[in-house]
Write a protein that holds these residues in place. Structure first.
Motif, PDB file in Angstrom:
ATOM      1  N   GLY A   1      63.761  73.584  63.804  1.00 46.46           N
ATOM      2  CA  GLY A   1      63.760  72.164  63.452  1.00 46.46           C
ATOM      3  C   GLY A   1      62.846  71.332  64.322  1.00 46.46           C
ATOM      4  N   ILE A   2      61.820  71.940  64.896  1.00 43.87           N
ATOM      5  CA  ILE A   2      60.952  71.276  65.869  1.00 43.87           C
ATOM      6  C   ILE A   2      59.543  71.116  65.288  1.00 43.87           C
ATOM      7  N   SER A   3      58.935  69.958  65.562  1.00 43.95           N
ATOM      8  CA  SER A   3      57.572  69.698  65.106  1.00 43.95           C
ATOM      9  C   SER A   3      56.681  69.304  66.279  1.00 43.95           C
ATOM     10  N   PHE A   4      55.372  69.397  66.048  1.00 45.94           N
ATOM     11  CA  PHE A   4      54.363  69.175  67.081  1.00 45.94           C
ATOM     12  C   PHE A   4      53.587  67.916  66.717  1.00 45.94           C
ATOM     13  N   LEU A   5      53.768  66.842  67.508  1.00 43.58           N
ATOM     14  CA  LEU A   5      53.128  65.556  67.237  1.00 43.58           C
ATOM     15  C   LEU A   5      52.108  65.207  68.319  1.00 43.58           C
ATOM     16  N   LEU A   6      51.065  64.502  67.916  1.00 45.16           N
ATOM     17  CA  LEU A   6      50.075  63.932  68.834  1.00 45.16           C
ATOM     18  C   LEU A   6      50.351  62.431  68.916  1.00 45.16           C
ATOM     19  N   ILE A   7      50.605  61.930  70.124  1.00 42.37           N
ATOM     20  CA  ILE A   7      51.062  60.548  70.284  1.00 42.37           C
ATOM     21  C   ILE A   7      50.114  59.779  71.195  1.00 42.37           C
ATOM     22  N   ASP A   8      49.643  58.635  70.698  1.00 41.00           N
ATOM     23  CA  ASP A   8      48.826  57.725  71.496  1.00 41.00           C
ATOM     24  C   ASP A   8      49.742  57.047  72.516  1.00 41.00           C
ATOM     25  N   MET A   9      49.417  57.185  73.813  1.00 38.38           N
ATOM     26  CA  MET A   9      50.286  56.657  74.862  1.00 38.38           C
ATOM     27  C   MET A   9      50.277  55.129  74.940  1.00 38.38           C
ATOM     28  N   ASN A  10      49.386  54.460  74.202  1.00 40.95           N
ATOM     29  CA  ASN A  10      49.369  53.002  74.158  1.00 40.95           C
ATOM     30  C   ASN A  10      50.203  52.442  73.013  1.00 40.95           C
TER      31      ASN A  10
END
Length: 396
Positions: free
Chosen positions: A184-193
Motif C-alpha cells: 500500500g505504499i507509493s513513491f512521490l516527488l515533493i517540492d519542499m517549498n
C-alpha cells in the motif's frame, strides 16, 4: 591492489587522483581531513566541480548525462575521492532519486527532474524513516489521499538528513491503508517549498544539525509526481536500497581516518608503543579484508548478478570498522578528547592542535550513525540470517 585492475582502470584511478589533487578546493579538503562540519556551500561547490567534469553522476547512462561507469569505475571513484579528503558525494539525488526516476519514471518526469540532478542545481533529500517506522520501514504511516489531480499528504518523516537545505524530497507514502503493509505504499516527488511543509531541526550528538523532522499538513502534491504505479512504491524502495548498500564499505574513508589516528599517535609520542602499533596493524588487515570482500561483490555485479546478502555484510562490516577506527582515534587523544566545543570547531577558532583533536572527536560522534542509517545493522543481520543461512528471525 594494482594487479587486480585492468590497464584502463589503473589509468582511470590515476586520472581521479590527479583531478582531486588539482581541482578539489583546499579549504574544503582541510575541513574534511580535520573533521570540521561542512556547510551547504562546501558540498555544492565540490559537486559543481564534479558536474562540470561530467563525474557527478558518472554511473548514469549517457542518455541521461552520465558516463556509464561500471561497478569498478564507481568503486575507484568513491575510494580515491574519499582518500583525498573530498566531501561525501550527497547520494539523495544522484544515487537514489535519479536511478529510480530513469528506471521507473515516465518521460516527462525524466525531462523535468534528471537535468537538475546531473548539473547539481537541485538539492534532494530522502523521506523514508518515521517516528514509528525506521528500520521497519514498511510500517510507515504518512498518508497520501488522492484528491482530483493531486495527492494530499499528512504525517511526518524523521532523521531526514539535510532537509533544511533541500529543494525536493523523494518520499514514501501510504496510499492504501487496507492493503498488506508493503503493497500500500507509493513513491512521490515533493517540492519542499509546497505550503504545509514544516522542517524542524534535530541536533545530533556531535552538536550540529544534520537531521530534521519534516511535518506534512495537507500538503498538495501533483499526481504527476507519482513515480511508477500507485501502491508499487515498495518495489522502487528496495531497488533504491540496493544502490545504497553496494558501495557502503567506504574503505577509502577508513584508510583516511586510520592515517589520521596514526599521525595523532606520533604527535603524542605514542608512535612506537607496541599496543598502538598492534591496533593499527590489525585495522590495516581489516581494511584489506573488507576491500577484498567489496571487490568480490563488484566482480559479481559486473558479471550481471544482482547484489545479494553480501551487500548486507558490507554494510555491517564497513560501518562497524569506521566506528572502531574513530573510537581508537579518541583513545589515542586521551585527555585531549575532553575539550570538545562544537561552536569553536564550527568557527575554526582556537589553536591548530586543539582543533585537530576536536575534529577527531567530531568524527567519532558522527560515526555513531552509519550502523543505523541505510537499514540498521540489526536488520542487516536478520537479512543474512533469513536469506543466507535459512534461520528463523524474530521481531524484537
Amino acid at each position: 591492489m594494482t594487479a587486480l585492475w585492468s590497464n584502463a582502470e589503473v589509468d582511470f584511478r590515476d586520472e581521479v587522483r590527479e583531478f582531486c589533487s588539482t581541482q578539489l578546493p583546499r579549504d574544503i579538503s582541510d575541513k574534511v581531513l580535520h573533521g570540521q562540519p561542512l556547510q551547504r556551500d562546501d558540498y555544492m561547490r565540490w559537486q559543481d566541480i564534479l558536474a562540470s567534469r561530467g563525474w557527478l553522476a558518472g554511473f548514469w547512462p549517457k542518455d541521461y548525462g552520465g558516463q556509464e561507469w561500471g561497478a569498478s569505475e564507481s568503486y575507484i571513484f568513491q575510494e580515491e575521492t574519499a582518500r583525498a579528503g573530498a566531501p561525501w558525494l550527497l547520494p539523495f539525488g544522484v544515487n537514489y532519486a535519479g536511478p529510480v526516476i530513469f528506471t521507473f519514471g515516465n518521460e516527462e518526469q525524466k525531462r523535468r527532474h534528471l537535468p537538475g540532478i546531473v548539473d547539481n542545481s537541485v538539492f534532494w533529500c530522502q523521506g523514508y524513516s518515521e517516528p514509528g517506522a525506521g528500520s521497519d520501514l514498511a510500517r510507515l504511516s504518512t498518508k497520501a489521499r488522492r484528491d482530483g489531480d493531486a495527492y494530499v499528504v499528512n504525517g511526518s518523516k524523521i532523521w531526514t538528513s539535510m532537509a533544511q537545505w533541500a529543494d525536493m524530497m523523494f518520499c514514501l507514502v501510504r496510499t492504501n491503508s487496507d492493503a498488506r503493509l508493503q503493497q500500500g505504499i507509493s513513491f512521490l516527488l515533493i517540492d519542499m517549498n509546497t505550503p504545509g511543509i514544516n522542517v524542524q531541526p534535530i541536533q545530533s550528538i556531535d552538536g550540529f544539525r544534520h537531521l530534521n523532522q519534516v511535518f506534512f499538513d495537507d500538503v498538495r502534491v501533483p499526481a504527476t509526481n507519482l513515480v511508477g504505479e500507485e501502491n508499487k512504491g515498495w518495489t522502487y524502495a528496495k531497488f533504491l536500497l540496493g544502490h545504497e548498500r553496494v558501495l557502503s564499505a567506504e574503505t577509502g574513508k577508513a584508510r583516511r581516518l586510520l592515517a589520521r589516528a596514526e599521525s595523532a599517535a606520533q604527535a603524542r609520542g605514542l608512535g612506537k608503543d607496541w599496543r598502538i602499533r598492534d591496533k593499527i596493524a590489525r585495522f590495516e588487515v581489516d581494511i584489506h579484508a573488507l576491500e577484498w570482500m567489496s571487490l568480490r561483490l563488484l566482480a559479481d555485479v559486473t558479471a550481471g548478478a544482482a547484489p545479494g546478502t553480501e551487500s548486507s555484510l558490507l554494510k555491517i562490516r564497513g560501518s562497524s570498522l569506521l566506528q572502531e577506527i574513530s573510537e581508537f582515534s579518541v583513545d589515542v587523544l586521551g585527555p585531549d578528547a575532553l575539550a570538545y566545543d562544537p561552536q569553536m570547531l564550527s568557527d575554526g577558532t582556537g589553536i591548530d592542535e586543539e582543533l585537530r583533536s576536536m575534529g577527531i572527536v567530531h568524527d567519532f560522534l558522527f560515526q555513531r550513525a552509519p550502523t543505523i542509517w541505510g537499514g540498521s545493522n540489526e536488520i542487516q543481520r536478520n537479512i543474512i540470517a533469513k536469506h543466507a543461512l535459512g534461520l528463523p528471525t524474530t521481531r524484537v
